[in-house]
Scaffold this active site. Structure first.
Site, PDB file in Angstrom:
ATOM      1  N   GLY A 144       0.848  -1.190   0.000  1.00 47.30           N
ATOM      2  CA  GLY A 144       0.000   0.000   0.000  1.00 47.30           C
ATOM      3  C   GLY A 144       0.875   1.227   0.000  1.00 47.30           C
TER       4      GLY A 144
ATOM      5  N   GLN B 116       3.159  10.112   0.961  1.00 46.43           N
ATOM      6  CA  GLN B 116       4.485   9.494   0.847  1.00 46.43           C
ATOM      7  C   GLN B 116       5.207   9.894  -0.439  1.00 46.43           C
ATOM      8  OE1 GLN B 116       2.842   5.423   2.033  1.00 46.43           O
ATOM      9  NE2 GLN B 116       4.912   5.363   2.869  1.00 46.43           N
TER      10      GLN B 116
ATOM     11  N   CYS C  22       6.870   0.002   6.482  1.00 51.56           N
ATOM     12  CA  CYS C  22       6.318   1.161   5.783  1.00 51.56           C
ATOM     13  C   CYS C  22       7.375   1.660   4.801  1.00 51.56           C
ATOM     14  CB  CYS C  22       5.984   2.257   6.794  1.00 51.56           C
ATOM     15  SG  CYS C  22       5.416   3.792   6.046  1.00 51.56           S
ATOM     16  N   LEU C  23       6.949   2.053   3.601  1.00 55.72           N
ATOM     17  CA  LEU C  23       7.914   2.514   2.586  1.00 55.72           C
ATOM     18  C   LEU C  23       8.676   3.761   3.041  1.00 55.72           C
ATOM     19  CD1 LEU C  23       5.862   2.038  -0.714  1.00 55.72           C
ATOM     20  CD2 LEU C  23       7.573   0.509   0.280  1.00 55.72           C
TER      21      LEU C  23
ATOM     22  N   HIS D 183      -3.252   1.166   8.426  1.00 60.89           N
ATOM     23  CA  HIS D 183      -1.922   1.775   8.297  1.00 60.89           C
ATOM     24  C   HIS D 183      -1.967   2.930   7.290  1.00 60.89           C
ATOM     25  CE1 HIS D 183       2.606   1.629   7.870  1.00 60.89           C
ATOM     26  NE2 HIS D 183       2.262   2.242   6.755  1.00 60.89           N
ATOM     27  N   GLU D 184      -2.561   2.671   6.122  1.00 64.88           N
ATOM     28  CA  GLU D 184      -2.624   3.713   5.081  1.00 64.88           C
ATOM     29  C   GLU D 184      -3.530   4.856   5.529  1.00 64.88           C
ATOM     30  OE1 GLU D 184      -0.413   3.579   2.990  1.00 64.88           O
ATOM     31  OE2 GLU D 184       0.076   1.462   3.170  1.00 64.88           O
TER      32      GLU D 184
ATOM     33  N   HIS E 156      -1.752   7.295   7.686  1.00 62.59           N
ATOM     34  CA  HIS E 156      -0.886   8.232   6.959  1.00 62.59           C
ATOM     35  C   HIS E 156      -1.603   9.555   6.697  1.00 62.59           C
ATOM     36  CE1 HIS E 156       2.956   6.497   5.883  1.00 62.59           C
ATOM     37  NE2 HIS E 156       2.397   5.342   5.602  1.00 62.59           N
TER      38      HIS E 156
HETATM   39 NI    NI Z   1       3.271   3.434   5.415  1.00 65.50          NI
END
Ligand code: NI
Length: 177
Positions: A46, A51, A96-97, A138-139, A142
């Site tokens: 995701g 991000q 997480c990215l 999680h997303e 953000h």
């Molecule tokens: Ni993330």
């Protein structure tokens, strides 16, 4: 249409207030394409628009995880809201990215239901369990600037900060060569 650099914590852009989408236009569709390309390039499940340094209220979840066909494009969640979460929780390591190679144990509801707009502007709802619920929440986090590191204690947070800042310096040095 491009792979764009992922914003790495502690970059303040990850805490920027988001903007709701008023109209799904070419800019939103282009952002979706960049998010898709970047998510695939980074092997993410995701990704949220913040991000990529874009404050649009949108995140993506990988198609198969979201219950679609394996070769379909990621599912876009525009102006998402969490409708419901289960009382039952599950604690699992999460990545997480924006925190490359960092994993933190996060306790989250086992099930969650989300409502959002798709790329055609239609409202849809999706209920997930386990990894899908975790990814949705999680997303969604953000979008309010809530990040993986917020689930860590102060000592671990310092350690992660040092590690990611060192990594950023090394990347910058490599680019300069
Ligand atoms: Ni993330």
């Amino acid at each position: 249409m491009a792979v764009r650099p992922v914003v790495i914590w502690p970059d303040p852009r990850l805490r920027e207030p988001i903007r709701k989408v008023e109209r799904i236009d070419d800019a939103v569709r282009a952002l979706y394409q960049d998010l898709t390309d970047t998510m695939f390039a980074e092997n993410g499940l995701g990704i949220a628009a913040l991000q990529l340094g874009d404050p649009t209220a949108m995140f993506l979840v990988e198609a198969k995880l979201a219950g679609r066909g394996e070769n379909e494009l990621p599912v876009a969640f525009i102006n998402p809201e969490v409708l419901w979460t289960s009382e039952e929780t599950e604690e699992t390591e999460e990545g997480c990215l924006s925190f490359p190679e960092i994993y933190i144990k996060v306790d989250r509801p086992l099930r969650a239901k989300v409502r959002a707009l798709d790329l055609e502007g239609n409202t849809f709802e999706l209920e997930g369990e386990g990894l899908l619920a975790r990814c949705l929440l999680h997303e969604y986090d953000h979008l309010s600037g809530k990040l993986l590191v917020d689930f860590a204690g102060p000592l671990k947070r310092q350690m992660i900060k040092k590690k990611l800042q060192r990594r950023q310096r090394e990347d910058a040095a490599e680019e300069a060569v």
